[in-house]
Motif scaffolding. Structure first.
Motif, PDB file in Angstrom:
ATOM      1  N   ARG A 202       0.842  -1.194   0.000  1.00 43.01           N
ATOM      2  CA  ARG A 202       0.000   0.000   0.000  1.00 43.01           C
ATOM      3  C   ARG A 202       0.881   1.250   0.000  1.00 43.01           C
ATOM      4  N   GLY A 203       0.502   2.235  -0.777  1.00 44.26           N
ATOM      5  CA  GLY A 203       1.277   3.468  -0.845  1.00 44.26           C
ATOM      6  C   GLY A 203       2.207   3.550  -2.034  1.00 44.26           C
ATOM      7  N   VAL A 204       2.389   2.435  -2.766  1.00 47.94           N
ATOM      8  CA  VAL A 204       3.179   2.447  -4.003  1.00 47.94           C
ATOM      9  C   VAL A 204       2.209   2.210  -5.158  1.00 47.94           C
ATOM     10  N   PRO A 205       1.730   3.269  -5.793  1.00 43.47           N
ATOM     11  CA  PRO A 205       0.696   3.110  -6.821  1.00 43.47           C
ATOM     12  C   PRO A 205       1.225   2.539  -8.124  1.00 43.47           C
ATOM     13  N   VAL A 206       0.315   1.901  -8.855  1.00 45.30           N
ATOM     14  CA  VAL A 206       0.609   1.387 -10.196  1.00 45.30           C
ATOM     15  C   VAL A 206       0.091   2.384 -11.220  1.00 45.30           C
ATOM     16  N   LEU A 207       0.951   2.763 -12.150  1.00 47.99           N
ATOM     17  CA  LEU A 207       0.563   3.601 -13.279  1.00 47.99           C
ATOM     18  C   LEU A 207       0.629   2.741 -14.538  1.00 47.99           C
ATOM     19  N   ALA A 208      -0.429   2.716 -15.312  1.00 48.07           N
ATOM     20  CA  ALA A 208      -0.457   1.934 -16.547  1.00 48.07           C
ATOM     21  C   ALA A 208      -0.187   2.866 -17.727  1.00 48.07           C
ATOM     22  N   LYS A 209       0.826   2.544 -18.522  1.00 48.41           N
ATOM     23  CA  LYS A 209       1.182   3.385 -19.668  1.00 48.41           C
ATOM     24  C   LYS A 209       0.529   2.835 -20.927  1.00 48.41           C
ATOM     25  N   LEU A 210      -0.362   3.632 -21.512  1.00 41.74           N
ATOM     26  CA  LEU A 210      -1.143   3.223 -22.678  1.00 41.74           C
ATOM     27  C   LEU A 210      -0.582   3.867 -23.941  1.00 41.74           C
ATOM     28  N   ARG A 211      -0.577   3.101 -25.024  1.00 46.57           N
ATOM     29  CA  ARG A 211      -0.049   3.612 -26.283  1.00 46.57           C
ATOM     30  C   ARG A 211      -1.110   4.452 -26.982  1.00 46.57           C
ATOM     31  N   PRO A 212      -0.728   5.614 -27.553  1.00 43.26           N
ATOM     32  CA  PRO A 212      -1.734   6.518 -28.117  1.00 43.26           C
ATOM     33  C   PRO A 212      -2.254   6.149 -29.497  1.00 43.26           C
ATOM     34  N   ASP A 213      -1.961   4.946 -29.991  1.00 39.66           N
ATOM     35  CA  ASP A 213      -2.557   4.527 -31.257  1.00 39.66           C
ATOM     36  C   ASP A 213      -3.607   3.445 -31.039  1.00 39.66           C
ATOM     37  N   ALA A 214      -3.883   3.146 -29.780  1.00 39.49           N
ATOM     38  CA  ALA A 214      -4.833   2.079 -29.483  1.00 39.49           C
ATOM     39  C   ALA A 214      -6.248   2.497 -29.883  1.00 39.49           C
ATOM     40  N   VAL A 215      -6.868   1.733 -30.769  1.00 40.63           N
ATOM     41  CA  VAL A 215      -8.217   2.054 -31.218  1.00 40.63           C
ATOM     42  C   VAL A 215      -9.189   1.961 -30.047  1.00 40.63           C
ATOM     43  N   ARG A 216      -8.933   1.035 -29.143  1.00 44.59           N
ATOM     44  CA  ARG A 216      -9.811   0.821 -27.989  1.00 44.59           C
ATOM     45  C   ARG A 216      -9.151   1.349 -26.720  1.00 44.59           C
ATOM     46  N   VAL A 217      -8.581   2.538 -26.800  1.00 46.39           N
ATOM     47  CA  VAL A 217      -7.822   3.052 -25.669  1.00 46.39           C
ATOM     48  C   VAL A 217      -8.704   3.297 -24.460  1.00 46.39           C
ATOM     49  N   ALA A 218      -9.946   3.712 -24.651  1.00 48.90           N
ATOM     50  CA  ALA A 218     -10.836   3.930 -23.510  1.00 48.90           C
ATOM     51  C   ALA A 218     -11.127   2.611 -22.804  1.00 48.90           C
ATOM     52  N   GLU A 219     -11.329   1.539 -23.582  1.00 48.37           N
ATOM     53  CA  GLU A 219     -11.559   0.228 -22.972  1.00 48.37           C
ATOM     54  C   GLU A 219     -10.323  -0.237 -22.225  1.00 48.37           C
ATOM     55  N   ALA A 220      -9.146  -0.009 -22.819  1.00 50.06           N
ATOM     56  CA  ALA A 220      -7.904  -0.386 -22.152  1.00 50.06           C
ATOM     57  C   ALA A 220      -7.739   0.387 -20.841  1.00 50.06           C
ATOM     58  N   ALA A 221      -8.095   1.671 -20.866  1.00 47.42           N
ATOM     59  CA  ALA A 221      -8.002   2.492 -19.655  1.00 47.42           C
ATOM     60  C   ALA A 221      -8.915   1.952 -18.562  1.00 47.42           C
ATOM     61  N   ARG A 222     -10.144   1.619 -18.937  1.00 44.46           N
ATOM     62  CA  ARG A 222     -11.077   1.073 -17.940  1.00 44.46           C
ATOM     63  C   ARG A 222     -10.580  -0.261 -17.383  1.00 44.46           C
ATOM     64  N   ALA A 223     -10.028  -1.109 -18.252  1.00 46.22           N
ATOM     65  CA  ALA A 223      -9.506  -2.401 -17.797  1.00 46.22           C
ATOM     66  C   ALA A 223      -8.361  -2.206 -16.806  1.00 46.22           C
ATOM     67  N   ALA A 224      -7.510  -1.233 -17.083  1.00 46.00           N
ATOM     68  CA  ALA A 224      -6.386  -0.970 -16.187  1.00 46.00           C
ATOM     69  C   ALA A 224      -6.876  -0.514 -14.818  1.00 46.00           C
TER      70      ALA A 224
END
Length: 283
Positions: free
Chosen positions: A157-179
């Protein structure tokens, strides 16, 4: 004061993975502790030598890179690079990539027991892994979620996870929600785009060419999730920073611009300081 996933940062300017070297290369151009955070080069479980030269090539619209992600492995990083960064009082975000979910989990376990790790950024789609053993590419939302969950479960706890998403992803919003559903406390939008060197080697394209695509993905992600988002991709000037902050990003990552002008991050920090007496827009 900038707040990212519960972390209080001195500035919204963050160095992107790989573009500040080990930190030693960048420290000559400005104090690392003045930055919002310093993101390390991508660390893997075992060491990687990297790809053949040339590894970098300028294009009219940005920078091609085929580095192969050279790094000393997690043990080497913990023994040599992290202690030095902490001596500089840098807020250290460790970028990680792996060949499997098991390797990601092991990386998280080792980093989770190391003092001074501010956050862990999961490099979900490294475009320039080179000839060494292939690293995971999270192309689908379920793959994004699985990678984030493997890391999140092993961090304290206290060490957050940041997910780095590629900006060409057609389904980037879905990937963001999954993360986010899998435990990511923040997102980074602004990975390099897949490209090729003139000899056909796989490469990444960074710099101004990526900016408009990254902005499109940034707006989609901001509309899809309710967690802090860091915006990258083509950030080089104060205007670039303010555009992304106005859209709703809490911070920005500066990457390829540092390889053109290593003073960029320090100058952006100074220009954005509300106590500064004058404002300069780096080119």
């Amino acid at each position: 004061m900038t707040v990212l996933a519960g972390l209080r940062l001195a500035s919204p300017v963050v160095v992107a993975a790989g573009c500040g070297g080990t930190g030693r290369e960048l420290a000559a151009y400005g104090a690392l502790e003045a930055l919002g955070a310093f993101t390390t080069r991508t660390i893997t479980l075992d060491s990687r030598r990297g790809g053949p030269v040339p590894r970098l090539l300028e294009t009219p619209s940005g920078l091609l890179h085929a580095t192969g992600l050279p790094n000393p492995g997690v043990d080497g990083f913990l023994a040599t690079e992290l202690p030095w960064l902490l001596q500089q009082r840098a807020r250290v975000v460790v970028s990680v990539a792996a060949r499997s979910l098991g390797e990601l989990a092991e990386l998280a376990r080792r980093l989770g027991t190391a003092p001074g790790v501010t956050a862990v950024e999961v490099n979900l789609s490294p475009p320039d892994t080179g000839p060494e053993p292939e690293l995971m590419m999270a192309r689908e939302p379920f793959q994004v979620g699985a990678a984030v969950a493997a890391v999140e479960r092993e961090l304290p706890r206290g060490v957050p996870v940041l997910a780095k998403l590629r900006p060409d992803a057609v389904r980037v919003a879905e990937a963001a929600r999954a993360a986010v559903e899998s435990g990511a406390q923040g997102l980074v939008v602004g990975q390099a785009l897949p490209a090729a060197m003139p000899d056909g080697r796989a490469a990444g394209l960074s710099g101004p060419a990526v900016g408009p695509l990254a902005l499109r993905c940034l707006t989609e992600v901001l509309g899809a999730v309710d967690v802090p988002v860091v915006a990258g991709g083509g950030v080089a000037t104060v205007a670039d920073v303010r555009t992304r902050l106005a859209l709703g990003a809490v911070a920005v990552q500066v990457g390829a611009a540092l390889l053109h002008d290593p003073t960029t991050a320090a100058r952006l920090v100074a220009a954005l300081d509300p106590d500064a007496t004058s404002e300069e827009t780096p080119s």
